[in-house]
Design an enzyme around this catalytic site. Structure first.
Site, PDB file in Angstrom:
ATOM      1  N   HIS A 196      65.903   5.215  37.691  1.00  0.00           N
ATOM      2  CA  HIS A 196      65.394   6.423  37.044  1.00  0.00           C
ATOM      3  C   HIS A 196      64.544   7.155  38.054  1.00  0.00           C
ATOM      4  O   HIS A 196      63.665   6.554  38.673  1.00  0.00           O
ATOM      5  CB  HIS A 196      64.606   6.048  35.788  1.00  0.00           C
ATOM      6  CG  HIS A 196      65.485   5.422  34.759  1.00  0.00           C
ATOM      7  ND1 HIS A 196      65.648   4.066  34.660  1.00  0.00           N
ATOM      8  CD2 HIS A 196      66.327   5.978  33.857  1.00  0.00           C
ATOM      9  CE1 HIS A 196      66.536   3.811  33.707  1.00  0.00           C
ATOM     10  NE2 HIS A 196      66.970   4.955  33.215  1.00  0.00           N
ATOM     11  N   HIS A 218      68.724   9.707  35.128  1.00  0.00           N
ATOM     12  CA  HIS A 218      69.198   8.315  35.059  1.00  0.00           C
ATOM     13  C   HIS A 218      70.364   8.271  36.026  1.00  0.00           C
ATOM     14  O   HIS A 218      71.161   9.212  36.061  1.00  0.00           O
ATOM     15  CB  HIS A 218      69.821   7.946  33.718  1.00  0.00           C
ATOM     16  CG  HIS A 218      69.023   8.213  32.498  1.00  0.00           C
ATOM     17  ND1 HIS A 218      68.496   7.194  31.744  1.00  0.00           N
ATOM     18  CD2 HIS A 218      68.700   9.352  31.875  1.00  0.00           C
ATOM     19  CE1 HIS A 218      67.880   7.717  30.698  1.00  0.00           C
ATOM     20  NE2 HIS A 218      67.999   9.024  30.747  1.00  0.00           N
TER      21      HIS A 218
HETATM   22 ZN   LIG Z   1      68.387   5.177  31.782  1.00  0.00          ZN
END
Ligand SMILES: [Zn+2]
Ligand SMILES: [Zn+2]
Length: 639
Positions: free
Chosen positions: A384, A509
């Protein structure tokens, strides 16, 4: 009268109600048997459909991906007709075109046999030979219900019940009627080279609580040559099946006793995986990521806050400890949010890139599980990235570079897809525009061509997917880069900007290989189990011919092990022929037969997997060669 224009061609004023085929003729378009359908202002239509308003028409050739799909879908209808002819009482379910062919699901009292496939193919050839037209009918739902009720087609009735429209379309060819949106090729004669390729059980709607149906797979191509080439690839894919090779190479197993979709790594598989994990850690450190680790389960309140409870509950497992409910993590994001939030962040710290080899559990129906490619527990190379809105584009470029470096090392080609805002989504137009622009700018900066999947982004943000293409040209989902507007909001993440005010960070992400389980399955098939030296769990096997050379074999093995090379000595009382055969099956890169001659001269005569023999190499020279080949290939890296 209506005005019909040929895409990149002339226009004409034609009578309303003219068919697509007639319009093509009037416009002097190519109307040979390669054209199977048309696109009218984006919508796919049968050649026999009538035109009622102004439009731009484009022919759809069987050589295009959509034309091929239409022909294959038509072949599935022909197969269903053949099966109904040959197996009275059969019930038909669904029959779509799929990536490399088509299938149809049937309810039959007895599973089909390979002999049945031959009979069905022969009947299909007969139907194709009669060149029966595919006729489209638009009927009220009640009428369609009556038709399928009369035939006892319970699956069609169930599907009909779910269609909200009052009118539905039916397609008829010969004696077979199907509930179908179409389009189809004009007649069965358009189905060129076809072949039925397999049989399997499949639960109705992939649901193991519903009836088990029998699925027949097939494929169709514009020419016999293309069909044959495809069948060769299928044979090769069977030879490379990772489930079979995984067992033969001693990599992993899936045991009913342990539970479906749960992978057990055997010594060589665990070794292979740890080589890939070491590679991943090194590559992430090189690119400025920080390694983090989150717990396997977190309080249910956190999953509520993250939105998983509302949007992802069906895929999660829960457990209770001391009266508190916990959710087993299906994703790694939440703990990373808590790390970010653990103190006040300044813009000077950004971007922060948290990387975790995170093991997640997701509930998948047992009916859809498959080898390593679809499992219930898997580990992602997940990260992330939290950054300022201005940094997003450069971060995406960095991830793209990372992905392509890694793909090059494994020798994969790839395709890129950009998925945009779906109908059901959160976030403002401005946020979506900014994120989508950042993604497209990054793709432009890398000079990448890509396919846009309109409306297929996640509900919380747009994304880039990278599909890798293996040695057999099959496509697999691996890397994705997703923008997320919700989590920074839901967890109230902030950073202090140069202005001394608090701002919301942007968040990405991303995974590079994706699920390590699936990636390993793909790797096994990509290399057909013959891993390059740097990945091979066993790099060298020593085969002493007589007891007299055992000491020499041990000495060589010790020297290789001391250099961190992976070596095995096969001392079993088997014949040399047998041991050589087995080393070949194991696809070990170097096989070294040791006899008196080698022991006396203190040399080696290694044989490569491809049969090449290296004569009389001193041990040191062999080790130098192996060490060179064992080096993890270098990537550029950047941060
Ligand atoms: Zn994630
Ligand atoms: Zn259909």
């Amino acid at each position: 009268m209506i005005k019909v224009k040929l895409d990149r061609g002339p226009a004409a004023t034609l009578k309303e109600g003219v068919t697509v085929a007639q319009a093509f003729q009037a416009l002097d378009a190519d109307t040979d048997r390669h054209v199977v359908a048309a696109r009218a202002d984006g919508e796919l239509l049968d050649l026999a459909r009538t035109l009622t308003r102004d439009c731009t028409l484009a022919p759809v050739s069987v050589d295009s991906p959509e034309g091929l799909e239409i022909m294959r879908h038509s072949a599935s209808h022909v197969m269903a007709e053949a099966v109904r002819d040959l197996f009275p009482g059969v019930k038909v379910a669904i029959g779509p075109a799929i990536e490399s062919g088509f299938y149809y699901d049937f309810e039959v009292p007895e599973p089909f046999t390979p002999d049945d496939l031959g009979r069905i193919e022969a009947r299909m050839a007969d139907i194709v030979g009669r060149d029966l037209p595919f006729e489209r009918g638009q009927v009220p739902k009640d009428e369609a219900t009556e038709i399928f009720r009369k035939d006892g087609e319970v699956y069609k009735l169930e599907l009909l019940g779910e269609i909200p429209d009052q009118q539905v379309s039916l397609y008829r060819q010969g004696s077979f009627v199907d509930l179908c949106r179409g389009p189809h090729v004009p007649s069965t004669g358009y189905i060129r080279a076809f072949k039925l390729t397999g049989i399997s059980g499949a639960y109705w709607r992939g649901d193991e609580r519903r009836p088990m149906l029998q699925r027949i797979y097939g494929t169709a191509f514009p020419t016999q040559e293309e069909l044959e080439r495809h069948l060769e690839l299928l044979e090769e894919a069977k030879r490379r099946d990772h489930r079979r090779l995984g067992r033969e190479l001693g990599l992993f197993s899936l045991e009913e006793e342990a539970g479906p979709g749960l992978v057990i790594y055997h010594p060589k598989g665990a070794l292979l995986r740890s080589i890939i994990e070491d590679f991943e850690r090194r590559e992430h450190f090189k690119r400025g990521y920080q390694m983090v680790m989150g717990p396997q389960m977190l309080r249910v309140e956190l999953w509520e806050r993250s939105g998983h409870l509302a949007n992802y509950r069906d895929h999660m497992y829960f457990t209770e400890v001391e009266g508190q409910t916990y959710g087993i993590k299906p994703m790694n994001c939440v703990a990373h949010m808590l790390i970010y939030k653990s103190r006040i962040r300044s813009y000077r710290e950004l971007p922060l890139r948290y990387f975790e080899l995170g093991t997640v559990l997701r509930h998948e129906r047992s009916g859809v599980l498959h080898g390593l490619t679809r499992v219930r527990q898997f580990t992602q190379d997940d990260a992330h990235i939290l950054c300022t809105p201005e940094q997003v584009e450069a971060e995406i470029v960095g991830v793209l570079d990372f992905v392509f470096d890694v793909m090059a090392i494994f020798g994969f080609a790839y395709e890129v897809e950009l998925s945009t805002r779906p109908e059901k989504s959160i976030g403002s137009d401005e946020e979506w525009d900014r994120a989508t622009t950042a993604l497209t700018n990054a793709l432009a900066a890398k000079n990448l061509s890509y396919h846009v999947c309109h409306g297929e982004g996640a509900f919380y943000g747009p994304k880039i997917d990278i599909k890798l293409k293996d040695a057999l040209a099959r496509r697999w989902q691996c890397a994705t880069i997703q923008c997320d507007f919700t989590l920074p909001e839901r967890f109230d993440l902030t950073y202090v900007g140069p202005d001394g005010e608090r701002h919301r960070p942007a968040m990405l992400h991303r995974v590079i290989l994706g699920s390590l389980e699936r990636f390993l399955g793909v790797l096994v098939e990509h290399y057909a189990g013959a891993f390059p030296v740097w990945l091979a769990p066993v790099q060298v096997v020593l085969l002493p011919i007589t007891d007299r050379v055992h000491d020499y074999a041990e000495e060589v093995a010790q020297a290789l092990r001391a250099a961190a090379l992976r070596v095995e000595v096969d001392n079993r009382p088997e014949t040399l022929r047998y041991k050589i055969r087995e080393a070949q099956v194991q696809k070990i890169p170097y096989m070294v037969v040791l006899g008196d001659r080698e022991a006396a001269s203190r040399t080696l005569a290694p044989r490569l997997r491809d049969g090449t023999e290296l004569k009389d190499i001193p041990l040191e020279a062999f080790m130098a060669r192996l060490l060179e080949e064992s080096r993890i290939p270098a990537t550029t890296g950047h941060s």
